[in-house]
Design a protein around this motif. Structure first.
Motif, mmCIF file in Angstrom:
data_model
loop_
_atom_site.group_PDB
_atom_site.id
_atom_site.type_symbol
_atom_site.label_atom_id
_atom_site.label_comp_id
_atom_site.label_asym_id
_atom_site.label_seq_id
_atom_site.Cartn_x
_atom_site.Cartn_y
_atom_site.Cartn_z
ATOM 1 N N TYR A 155 0.858 -1.187 0.000
ATOM 2 C CA TYR A 155 0.000 0.000 0.000
ATOM 3 C C TYR A 155 0.892 1.234 0.000
ATOM 4 O O TYR A 155 1.625 1.473 0.967
ATOM 5 C CB TYR A 155 -0.914 -0.014 1.222
ATOM 6 N N SER A 176 -1.324 -8.121 -4.097
ATOM 7 C CA SER A 176 -2.139 -6.949 -4.395
ATOM 8 C C SER A 176 -1.355 -5.697 -4.045
ATOM 9 O O SER A 176 -0.530 -5.691 -3.121
ATOM 10 C CB SER A 176 -3.464 -6.987 -3.618
ATOM 11 N N VAL A 178 -1.987 -1.373 -3.768
ATOM 12 C CA VAL A 178 -2.864 -0.207 -3.791
ATOM 13 C C VAL A 178 -2.005 1.048 -3.888
ATOM 14 O O VAL A 178 -1.080 1.253 -3.095
ATOM 15 C CB VAL A 178 -3.758 -0.133 -2.541
ATOM 16 N N ASP A 180 -2.418 5.032 -3.765
ATOM 17 C CA ASP A 180 -3.393 6.000 -3.267
ATOM 18 C C ASP A 180 -2.855 7.422 -3.454
ATOM 19 O O ASP A 180 -1.902 7.830 -2.787
ATOM 20 C CB ASP A 180 -3.660 5.714 -1.785
ATOM 21 N N SER A 206 -4.409 -6.250 -13.037
ATOM 22 C CA SER A 206 -5.600 -6.693 -12.309
ATOM 23 C C SER A 206 -5.352 -6.825 -10.804
ATOM 24 O O SER A 206 -6.312 -6.892 -10.029
ATOM 25 C CB SER A 206 -6.104 -8.030 -12.871
ATOM 26 N N GLU A 209 -5.000 -1.568 -7.420
ATOM 27 C CA GLU A 209 -6.091 -0.623 -7.193
ATOM 28 C C GLU A 209 -5.474 0.776 -7.146
ATOM 29 O O GLU A 209 -4.463 0.997 -6.479
ATOM 30 C CB GLU A 209 -6.809 -0.913 -5.882
ATOM 31 N N ILE A 211 -6.392 4.767 -6.300
ATOM 32 C CA ILE A 211 -7.361 5.624 -5.620
ATOM 33 C C ILE A 211 -7.044 7.087 -5.913
ATOM 34 O O ILE A 211 -5.879 7.506 -5.856
ATOM 35 C CB ILE A 211 -7.340 5.379 -4.100
ATOM 36 N N LYS A 232 -6.673 1.426 -15.592
ATOM 37 C CA LYS A 232 -7.989 0.834 -15.847
ATOM 38 C C LYS A 232 -7.990 0.053 -17.154
ATOM 39 O O LYS A 232 -8.559 -1.047 -17.242
ATOM 40 C CB LYS A 232 -9.049 1.938 -15.874
ATOM 41 N N ALA A 236 -6.847 -2.731 -13.910
ATOM 42 C CA ALA A 236 -6.802 -2.335 -12.504
ATOM 43 C C ALA A 236 -8.180 -1.899 -12.015
ATOM 44 O O ALA A 236 -9.044 -1.494 -12.796
ATOM 45 C CB ALA A 236 -5.806 -1.196 -12.308
ATOM 46 N N ARG A 237 -8.377 -1.981 -10.717
ATOM 47 C CA ARG A 237 -9.576 -1.405 -10.102
ATOM 48 C C ARG A 237 -9.287 0.063 -9.833
ATOM 49 O O ARG A 237 -8.255 0.398 -9.233
ATOM 50 C CB ARG A 237 -9.916 -2.109 -8.790
ATOM 51 N N VAL A 239 -10.680 3.585 -8.123
ATOM 52 C CA VAL A 239 -11.616 4.167 -7.158
ATOM 53 C C VAL A 239 -11.450 5.678 -7.195
ATOM 54 O O VAL A 239 -10.420 6.208 -6.779
ATOM 55 C CB VAL A 239 -11.351 3.641 -5.731
ATOM 56 N N PHE A 266 -9.840 -4.434 -1.111
ATOM 57 C CA PHE A 266 -9.071 -4.870 -2.267
ATOM 58 C C PHE A 266 -7.906 -5.769 -1.827
ATOM 59 O O PHE A 266 -7.647 -6.803 -2.452
ATOM 60 C CB PHE A 266 -8.533 -3.668 -3.038
#
Length: 269
Positions: A155, A176, A178, A180, A206, A209, A211, A232, A236-237, A239, A266
């Motif tokens: 993260y 995973s 993330v 941000d 994939s 994520e 943010i 995207k 990727a996700r 948010v 996530f």
């Protein structure tokens, strides 16, 4: 960039250096401006204070020796029955002890949570330089991946996202990741294009994520749009919340909790 300060900015500067000839702690974003920028960020972060973590349960003080011999200091939150690890890379005007309390949320989701001060900050030795910090995180991730954790989660907030994408984005050495509130590029600030976060997105994103917040005044929406679009497109996700500001600057506790839940959901999927 800072996770709690309006002085946040990715390591700015001018000039380039051939990576094959640089010393471990050489500047790549300007001989004067990169050291000056990190000095300002360290000053904004302040000094380490063990009193900030004194009341936190199941917390350990950690050290990690980097390949060039520098010792990095930080903390681990121990989950009761860890399903994996979570390595957090914070904003560049923050110290580990300033955010450990908030990160208990992820410990309670089943992660052992690791946070280190960037080299030259707080508990960590060395000179704060972009390439050296990226190298530190490559080594930390490689070390954590040798331990018996089922899930390998990362993260990165603000500058931390820049660091983690450079350190591990393309390698895929994680379950995973993330990112941000990190900018698409840092080359407009004088850093070589090879360090632009967008250049380190994996072809299959994939497990990522990204943010972004509509109220972010540190990394403004237009500065992250290119990264959002590319990620995207690669799976990727994404948010995007109009109410989100920069990490740890959200207007209310409810918005902050919503952000932490988006991260945890996530990472735990």
């Amino acid at each position: 960039m800072s996770a709690n300060s309006g002085t946040d900015a990715a390591a700015p500067g001018i000039g380039k250096m051939d990576p094959s000839t640089r010393a471990p702690e050489a500047s790549v974003c300007g001989f004067i401006r990169e050291p000056l920028a990190f000095w300002l960020f360290r000053r904004a972060a302040g000094s380490a204070d063990a009193g900030r973590v004194a009341g936190i349960r199941d917390i350990d003080r950690l050290t990690f020796t980097a390949g060039d011999g520098r010792t990095l200091g930080g903390y681990r939150l121990r989950a009761a029955a860890p399903n994996g690890y979570l390595l957090v890379a914070q904003g560049n005007a923050m110290l580990a002890d300033q955010i450990m309390g908030e990160l208990q949320y992820f410990r309670d989701q089943g992660f052992d949570v690791y946070v280190y001060d960037y080299r030259g900050y707080g508990l960590s030795e060395g000179r704060s330089r972009l390439t050296a910090i990226i190298s530190d995180y490559r080594e930390i991730i490689a070390n954590l991946n040798t331990q018996p954790y089922h899930r390998h989660a990362l993260y990165g907030m603000s500058m931390g996202g820049v660091i983690l994408l450079n350190a591990a984005g393309e390698s895929g050495d994680y379950s995973s990741l993330v990112i941000d509130s990190s900018p698409s590029r840092i080359s407009p600030l004088g850093c070589p294009e090879q360090y632009d976060p967008i250049n380190h997105l994996p072809a299959d994103s994939s497990r990522l994520e990204i943010i972004a917040g509509g109220r972010d005044r540190v990394v403004r929406p237009q500065e992250i749009q290119e990264l959002l679009f590319a990620a995207k497109f690669r799976g990727a996700r994404v948010v995007q919340r109009t109410e989100f500001a920069h990490p740890f600057q959200d207007a209310t506790d409810a918005i902050h909790r919503s952000r932490m839940k988006a991260v945890a959901d996530f990472l735990s999927r």
